[in-house]
Design a protein around this motif. Structure first.
Motif, short mmCIF file in Angstrom:
data_model
loop_
_atom_site.label_atom_id
_atom_site.label_comp_id
_atom_site.label_asym_id
_atom_site.label_seq_id
_atom_site.Cartn_x
_atom_site.Cartn_y
_atom_site.Cartn_z
N ASP A 116 -28.32 -17.34 13.62
CA ASP A 116 -28.69 -15.99 14.06
C ASP A 116 -27.62 -15.00 13.58
O ASP A 116 -26.73 -15.35 12.81
CB ASP A 116 -28.90 -15.93 15.57
CG ASP A 116 -27.63 -16.16 16.37
OD1 ASP A 116 -26.53 -16.32 15.77
OD2 ASP A 116 -27.70 -16.19 17.61
N ARG A 117 -27.71 -13.76 14.03
CA ARG A 117 -26.79 -12.67 13.64
C ARG A 117 -26.63 -12.61 12.12
O ARG A 117 -25.52 -12.57 11.59
CB ARG A 117 -25.42 -12.86 14.30
CG ARG A 117 -25.45 -12.88 15.82
CD ARG A 117 -24.08 -13.19 16.39
NE ARG A 117 -23.15 -12.10 16.15
CZ ARG A 117 -21.82 -12.23 16.18
NH1 ARG A 117 -21.27 -13.42 16.38
NH2 ARG A 117 -21.05 -11.19 15.98
N PRO A 118 -27.75 -12.60 11.37
CA PRO A 118 -27.62 -12.61 9.91
C PRO A 118 -27.08 -11.29 9.35
O PRO A 118 -27.29 -10.22 9.95
CB PRO A 118 -29.06 -12.83 9.44
CG PRO A 118 -29.90 -12.25 10.52
CD PRO A 118 -29.16 -12.54 11.79
N ASN A 119 -26.38 -11.36 8.25
CA ASN A 119 -25.95 -10.19 7.50
C ASN A 119 -26.23 -10.46 6.03
O ASN A 119 -25.90 -11.53 5.51
CB ASN A 119 -24.46 -9.92 7.69
CG ASN A 119 -24.01 -8.66 6.95
OD1 ASN A 119 -24.42 -7.56 7.28
ND2 ASN A 119 -23.18 -8.83 5.93
N PRO A 143 -39.61 -15.68 12.80
CA PRO A 143 -40.19 -14.49 13.43
C PRO A 143 -39.23 -13.76 14.37
O PRO A 143 -39.35 -12.54 14.55
CB PRO A 143 -41.39 -15.06 14.20
CG PRO A 143 -41.73 -16.32 13.48
CD PRO A 143 -40.43 -16.88 13.01
N ASP A 144 -38.27 -14.48 14.96
CA ASP A 144 -37.37 -13.85 15.92
C ASP A 144 -36.12 -13.27 15.27
O ASP A 144 -35.17 -12.88 15.95
CB ASP A 144 -36.96 -14.85 17.01
CG ASP A 144 -36.29 -16.10 16.43
OD1 ASP A 144 -36.07 -16.15 15.20
OD2 ASP A 144 -36.01 -17.03 17.21
N GLY A 145 -36.09 -13.20 13.93
CA GLY A 145 -34.95 -12.62 13.23
C GLY A 145 -33.89 -13.63 12.84
O GLY A 145 -32.93 -13.28 12.14
N ARG A 146 -34.04 -14.86 13.29
CA ARG A 146 -33.09 -15.89 12.92
C ARG A 146 -33.45 -16.48 11.55
O ARG A 146 -34.43 -16.10 10.94
CB ARG A 146 -33.03 -16.98 13.99
CG ARG A 146 -32.58 -16.45 15.35
CD ARG A 146 -32.31 -17.56 16.36
NE ARG A 146 -33.50 -18.34 16.65
CZ ARG A 146 -33.51 -19.42 17.44
NH1 ARG A 146 -32.37 -19.83 18.00
NH2 ARG A 146 -34.64 -20.08 17.66
#
Length: 296
Positions: A224-227, A259-262
């Motif tokens: 998660d917390r991708p950049n 789908p959840d941004g991860r």
């Protein structure tokens, strides 16, 4: 600065460092993860508060001694983060959280040098650190005793619990979750017919699962917390090379948005001791594509 005859200013960022780096270090361990505080420091301190202050003073750029390179790609209109020339010292892994704004105001002058050449230049310039030994320690834990730091700084209690095998059978007692990390073999105090390694930690059950080295390998992880650096966002699966530790060699993988941004990452070959709390960083040749924090 004295050798160059330029002014030197000390910023007092201790309060921010405590909340953004040290407190988060304690919090992550309390949740059974193994954090990398250098990543948080780069994001919040070096290229956050310090860069903001420099720009407010009228500076054009911030220069640091990281072994990496920055360039502008006119075709995509984006700034790129590239590996350092000295692959043994390459620190691009630690900089994957940088934004386009930060990269646009960043200079990495040592990125084009091998470490021995830099020491020679420093010696010729009469700089005091020309022959100073490299440091591998966390700066706020100089002796490497992070368990003592967690107890004294964070007030963390080491709550003993069970060592269990992959079936849930109790093998012995552990000293507290912060004392262990994935892949660890030494200091377990558990006797067995074959070597045992830490496979995972369960903060809810306060257990540490042990098993053979073969059980440490996995082909999949979630982050998660991708950049993203070389691309605006991850909209479809892409082929990359990736690594889950700074000292690791990259391996071929596919990164896919969830789908959840991860991010879901599937490696071609199994990877050893993938650890929640650490970073997975993606590369396309010499360029850093982006990265995220491993959650499972």
């Amino acid at each position: 600065a004295a050798a160059l005859g330029i002014s030197h200013t000390v910023l007092d960022l201790r309060e921010l460092f405590q909340t953004a780096v040290m407190d988060r270090f304690v919090s992550e361990y309390a949740q059974g993860r193994t954090p990398n505080p250098c990543l948080d420091c780069n994001r919040a301190i070096k290229f956050g508060a310090m860069l903001d202050w420099a720009l407010e003073q009228g500076a054009d750029a911030l220069a640091t001694g990281h072994y990496a390179n920055v360039s502008f790609d006119s075709a995509s209109g984006r700034w790129r983060l590239l590996r350092g020339r000295d692959r043994r010292k390459d620190q691009s892994y630690f900089l994957y959280q940088l934004t386009q704004h930060q990269l646009a105001h960043l200079m990495l002058p040592v990125g084009q040098y091998e470490k021995p050449a830099l020491r020679t230049l420093a010696a010729e310039a009469g700089l005091a650190n020309a022959h100073r030994a490299d440091s591998q320690d966390i700066c706020f834990i100089p002796e490497g005793d992070y368990v003592a730091f967690l107890r004294h700084h964070g007030g963390a209690e080491l709550v003993p619990g069970d060592f269990v095998d992959q079936t849930g059978r109790v093998l012995g007692r552990h000293k507290g979750l912060p004392c262990y990390t994935a892949g660890q073999r030494k200091g377990l105090g558990v006797s067995a017919d074959a070597p045992l390694y830490v496979l995972r930690k369960d903060s809810a059950a306060n257990t540490v699962t042990l098993g053979p080295d073969s059980a440490l390998y996995t082909r999949e992880l979630t982050a998660d917390r991708p950049n993203w650096i070389s691309i605006p966002a991850l909209e479809s699966p892409i082929s990359v090379t990736a690594k889950t530790r700074h000292s690791q060699r990259e391996a071929a993988a596919v990164a896919e948005p969830l789908p959840d941004g991860r991010i879901q990452v599937v490696f071609q070959e199994p990877q050893r001791a993938v650890t929640p709390g650490q970073a997975v960083v993606f590369y396309d040749g010499e360029s850093v594509v982006g990265g995220g924090t491993i959650v499972k």
